[in-house]
Motif scaffolding. Sequence first.
Motif, PDB file in Angstrom:
ATOM      1  N   ARG A   1      43.355  31.422  35.465  1.00  0.00           N
ATOM      2  CA  ARG A   1      44.469  31.626  34.528  1.00  0.00           C
ATOM      3  C   ARG A   1      45.734  32.038  35.279  1.00  0.00           C
ATOM      4  N   TYR A   2      45.592  32.953  36.217  1.00  0.00           N
ATOM      5  CA  TYR A   2      46.727  33.383  37.041  1.00  0.00           C
ATOM      6  C   TYR A   2      47.296  32.215  37.835  1.00  0.00           C
ATOM      7  N   ALA A   3      46.426  31.399  38.437  1.00  0.00           N
ATOM      8  CA  ALA A   3      46.877  30.245  39.222  1.00  0.00           C
ATOM      9  C   ALA A   3      47.645  29.269  38.340  1.00  0.00           C
ATOM     10  N   ASP A   4      47.109  28.999  37.168  1.00  0.00           N
ATOM     11  CA  ASP A   4      47.758  28.064  36.253  1.00  0.00           C
ATOM     12  C   ASP A   4      49.138  28.571  35.849  1.00  0.00           C
ATOM     13  N   PHE A   5      49.256  29.871  35.616  1.00  0.00           N
ATOM     14  CA  PHE A   5      50.561  30.451  35.284  1.00  0.00           C
ATOM     15  C   PHE A   5      51.551  30.206  36.419  1.00  0.00           C
ATOM     16  N   CYS A   6      51.126  30.468  37.654  1.00  0.00           N
ATOM     17  CA  CYS A   6      52.027  30.310  38.807  1.00  0.00           C
ATOM     18  C   CYS A   6      52.421  28.849  39.010  1.00  0.00           C
ATOM     19  N   PHE A   7      51.462  27.956  38.884  1.00  0.00           N
ATOM     20  CA  PHE A   7      51.761  26.530  39.040  1.00  0.00           C
ATOM     21  C   PHE A   7      52.871  26.111  38.078  1.00  0.00           C
ATOM     22  N   LYS A   8      52.757  26.570  36.833  1.00  0.00           N
ATOM     23  CA  LYS A   8      53.732  26.184  35.809  1.00  0.00           C
ATOM     24  C   LYS A   8      55.055  26.915  35.996  1.00  0.00           C
TER      25      LYS A   8
ATOM     26  N   LEU B   1      34.134  28.352  43.866  1.00  0.00           N
ATOM     27  CA  LEU B   1      34.172  27.913  42.465  1.00  0.00           C
ATOM     28  C   LEU B   1      35.541  28.217  41.860  1.00  0.00           C
ATOM     29  N   ALA B   2      36.082  29.402  42.146  1.00  0.00           N
ATOM     30  CA  ALA B   2      37.410  29.753  41.637  1.00  0.00           C
ATOM     31  C   ALA B   2      38.476  28.820  42.205  1.00  0.00           C
ATOM     32  N   HIS B   3      38.358  28.506  43.487  1.00  0.00           N
ATOM     33  CA  HIS B   3      39.269  27.526  44.097  1.00  0.00           C
ATOM     34  C   HIS B   3      39.186  26.195  43.368  1.00  0.00           C
ATOM     35  N   ALA B   4      37.960  25.739  43.129  1.00  0.00           N
ATOM     36  CA  ALA B   4      37.770  24.442  42.473  1.00  0.00           C
ATOM     37  C   ALA B   4      38.381  24.442  41.078  1.00  0.00           C
ATOM     38  N   ARG B   5      38.171  25.527  40.351  1.00  0.00           N
ATOM     39  CA  ARG B   5      38.686  25.580  38.979  1.00  0.00           C
ATOM     40  C   ARG B   5      40.207  25.534  38.984  1.00  0.00           C
ATOM     41  N   ALA B   6      40.838  26.263  39.899  1.00  0.00           N
ATOM     42  CA  ALA B   6      42.299  26.263  39.977  1.00  0.00           C
ATOM     43  C   ALA B   6      42.830  24.902  40.410  1.00  0.00           C
ATOM     44  N   LEU B   7      42.214  24.315  41.436  1.00  0.00           N
ATOM     45  CA  LEU B   7      42.665  23.010  41.923  1.00  0.00           C
ATOM     46  C   LEU B   7      42.505  21.940  40.850  1.00  0.00           C
ATOM     47  N   ASN B   8      41.403  21.979  40.114  1.00  0.00           N
ATOM     48  CA  ASN B   8      41.207  20.992  39.060  1.00  0.00           C
ATOM     49  C   ASN B   8      42.250  21.135  37.969  1.00  0.00           C
TER      50      ASN B   8
ATOM     51  N   PHE C   1      45.307  22.261  38.457  1.00  0.00           N
ATOM     52  CA  PHE C   1      46.540  21.755  39.070  1.00  0.00           C
ATOM     53  C   PHE C   1      46.636  20.240  38.910  1.00  0.00           C
ATOM     54  N   LYS C   2      45.529  19.546  39.150  1.00  0.00           N
ATOM     55  CA  LYS C   2      45.521  18.088  39.081  1.00  0.00           C
ATOM     56  C   LYS C   2      45.490  17.590  37.639  1.00  0.00           C
ATOM     57  N   GLU C   3      44.690  18.238  36.787  1.00  0.00           N
ATOM     58  CA  GLU C   3      44.579  17.796  35.398  1.00  0.00           C
ATOM     59  C   GLU C   3      45.907  17.887  34.664  1.00  0.00           C
ATOM     60  N   LYS C   4      46.675  18.934  34.968  1.00  0.00           N
ATOM     61  CA  LYS C   4      47.944  19.147  34.263  1.00  0.00           C
ATOM     62  C   LYS C   4      49.114  18.459  34.942  1.00  0.00           C
ATOM     63  N   GLY C   5      48.864  17.798  36.049  1.00  0.00           N
ATOM     64  CA  GLY C   5      49.881  16.974  36.695  1.00  0.00           C
ATOM     65  C   GLY C   5      51.054  17.735  37.263  1.00  0.00           C
ATOM     66  N   TYR C   6      50.812  18.946  37.769  1.00  0.00           N
ATOM     67  CA  TYR C   6      51.911  19.703  38.366  1.00  0.00           C
ATOM     68  C   TYR C   6      52.422  18.997  39.619  1.00  0.00           C
TER      69      TYR C   6
END
Length: 470
Positions: A141-148, A196-203, A205-210
């Motif tokens: 969740r934190y990673a997704d916030f930062c990406f956006k 696993l946390a890395h994978a979830r964040a990376l996925n 990043f790619k799914e949302k097309g950042y």
Amino acid sequence: MTKLLPKNFVLGGATAAYQAEGATKEDGKGKVAWDDFLEKQGRFKADPASDFYHRYPEDLELCEKFGVDGIRISIAWSRIFPNGNDQEPNPLGVKFYHDLFKECHKRQVEPYVTLHHFDTPDTLHKEGDFLNLDTVEAFARYADFCFKEYEGEVTKWFTFNEVWPVSSCQYLTGTFPPGIRFDYSKVVQSMHNIMLAHARALNLFKEKGYAGQCGIIHSLETKYPYNRDSIDDQRAAELADTLSNKFLLDATFLGEYQEATWNNIQEILRSNDAHIEVPYEDIVEMKQAASQLDYLGINQYQSSFFRSYKGDNDIHHNGTGEKGTSVFKLKGVGEAMFDMAIPRTDWDWLIYPKGLYDMIMRVKNDYRNYKEIFITENGMGYKDDFEDGVINDTPRIEYIKQHLEAVSDAIRDGANVNGYFLWSLMDVFSWSNGYNKRYGLFYVDFESQQRYPKQSAYWWKELHQTRELK
């Protein structure tokens, strides 16, 4: 013959939030486990460190002046979400990184941003850190916030810095909080869960097309048998390599653990009455991420030579620079040797540039789906002498030169390596060494916070202009 670096090769400097920023209690920043851990030790603290939180414009101006065209920065998770999983972000923390990235671009210094550099928020750390799967979800969740939030300002992301040191220092050597020693179940389970946390964040990043790219950083020390003709020493080196390198490289590039990797890990675990859980669902996520990884960051300062060892676990961490005091004996694995005919630092780190070349080529040859490599940390800890503003650090210059030559050789031999980040940009706080172990291009007087370019900074500036390793 003088060796050259490619024209577009990134020559960067590396930092980490907790080691450089200081300001550990300012503007709503939440606690991390290090705060209490260091206070209990009473030896040193990370405030003000290099005071990067207030002095980053000065440091980025030095980058521009001395040819540092990329900077590794980590975001302090607890500046964004003080407790790790708050409903709302801390606006002052969010603003700080906007201002920092704006200054990077003003100075034409590309930010390469790491989301986790040893500093899980204290609330989550007390609940088991990454042994607790709730932390895995909170990190995503934190990673997704930062990406956006920072899209357009940051295009180069890394999820984690040094998975093996995080897990081993927390649960094997006890040098990181919570200070547990020789718990192999926790060591290996932590590594898997972080992947696993890395994978979830990376996925995500790619799914949302950042916009941009995303990878991970591993500390990869090449392991060699102490006696290359000894089958027992060869086996010790293989087991040591599997524990700290191959387990993570398999997870990164394959999303699963090869049979030989798994068998070696199980042998180590059995020797230490330990076990781990790897659910099938984890592998599904990890495989998806492995196919989408943009690049690997390699941190390497030394290589290790292992010999066969049949005794109990015994580790002494040389955190003072008292040469010759290191001990690293792992039950069911082997013993690391330090007193060899190889130069070493006061902290018993072997200076062996060939190890960097061998590791780059190992990734190239063993994991054919790799795309790109950055050397995200490499450098020499040294007791710099300050003499009227002149810091002659010739040994550091030679160290950097030799390792860049190893990188140049790997590029010549077909490896796609596109940058080198010196640890560290300026002198910073060191997790287990405090302030007597200096790495920076720029000397920091930690009382006045004045910066002084070292001889290595002037050498670096010429290197940036000429690309010649001379």
